[in-house]
Design a protein around this motif. Structure first.
Motif, PDB file in Angstrom:
ATOM      1  N   ASP A  87       0.857  -1.184   0.000  1.00 46.09           N
ATOM      2  CA  ASP A  87       0.000   0.000   0.000  1.00 46.09           C
ATOM      3  C   ASP A  87       0.893   1.232   0.000  1.00 46.09           C
TER       4      ASP A  87
ATOM      5  N   ILE B 202       4.934   5.599  -8.857  1.00 41.59           N
ATOM      6  CA  ILE B 202       3.688   5.897  -8.154  1.00 41.59           C
ATOM      7  C   ILE B 202       3.318   7.353  -8.414  1.00 41.59           C
TER       8      ILE B 202
ATOM      9  N   SER C 199      -0.236   8.408  -8.179  1.00 41.54           N
ATOM     10  CA  SER C 199      -1.415   8.756  -7.388  1.00 41.54           C
ATOM     11  C   SER C 199      -1.517   7.781  -6.222  1.00 41.54           C
ATOM     12  N   ILE C 200      -2.190   8.239  -5.193  1.00 49.80           N
ATOM     13  CA  ILE C 200      -2.331   7.402  -4.009  1.00 49.80           C
ATOM     14  C   ILE C 200      -3.788   7.387  -3.580  1.00 49.80           C
TER      15      ILE C 200
ATOM     16  N   THR D  26      -2.098   3.716  -4.082  1.00 54.36           N
ATOM     17  CA  THR D  26      -1.797   2.729  -5.116  1.00 54.36           C
ATOM     18  C   THR D  26      -1.408   1.458  -4.393  1.00 54.36           C
TER      19      THR D  26
ATOM     20  N   MET E 140       0.114  -2.329  -4.929  1.00 53.56           N
ATOM     21  CA  MET E 140       0.827  -3.199  -5.868  1.00 53.56           C
ATOM     22  C   MET E 140       0.948  -4.579  -5.261  1.00 53.56           C
TER      23      MET E 140
ATOM     24  N   THR F 226      -1.151  -3.919 -10.392  1.00 52.91           N
ATOM     25  CA  THR F 226      -1.244  -2.604  -9.763  1.00 52.91           C
ATOM     26  C   THR F 226      -2.713  -2.193  -9.706  1.00 52.91           C
TER      27      THR F 226
ATOM     28  N   VAL G 297      -5.033   1.058  -8.560  1.00 51.66           N
ATOM     29  CA  VAL G 297      -4.973   2.473  -8.204  1.00 51.66           C
ATOM     30  C   VAL G 297      -6.306   2.924  -7.638  1.00 51.66           C
TER      31      VAL G 297
END
Length: 108
Positions: free
Chosen positions: A23, A69, A71-72, A74, A76, A86, A88
């Motif tokens: 995260d 990365i 944007s958050i 995100t 994986m 991934t 998002v």
């Protein structure tokens, strides 16, 4: 397994074994705060079958930059150290559970 916090130095060790959900988050991010309890529920539901690692992008820019990365949050998924998926944005528990289970049942 408990949810663990990792940093730039410990990241590679954290993702090496099995399926790991990472995260990428920030403390000022509203959706990041909303996904935290979902990750806790996922950890309980999967009963330790997956490691969940949290990386604060503000404190760990090398790792965030390494994986692009933008944007958050995100999320994986890694399997044996290699990125495999991934995700998002804010995701519901069922979506995260399905994604993790898919990689738990596939061979590398």
């Amino acid at each position: 397994m408990a949810i663990l916090n990792t940093n730039d130095e410990g990241f590679n060790a954290a993702i090496q074994d099995g399926v790991v959900l990472v995260d990428f988050w920030a403390p000022w991010c509203g959706p990041c705060k909303m996904i935290a309890p979902i990750l806790e529920q996922l950890d309980e539901k999967l009963e330790g079958a997956v490691t969940i690692a949290k990386v604060n992008v503000d404190d760990n820019p090398y790792t965030a930059g390494k994986f692009g990365i933008m944007s958050i949050p995100t999320l994986m998924l890694f399997k044996d150290g290699e990125p495999v998926e991934t995700l998002v944005g804010l995701r519901p528990l069922a979506h995260l559970e399905a994604a993790v289970k898919e990689h738990l049942t596939t061979t590398a």
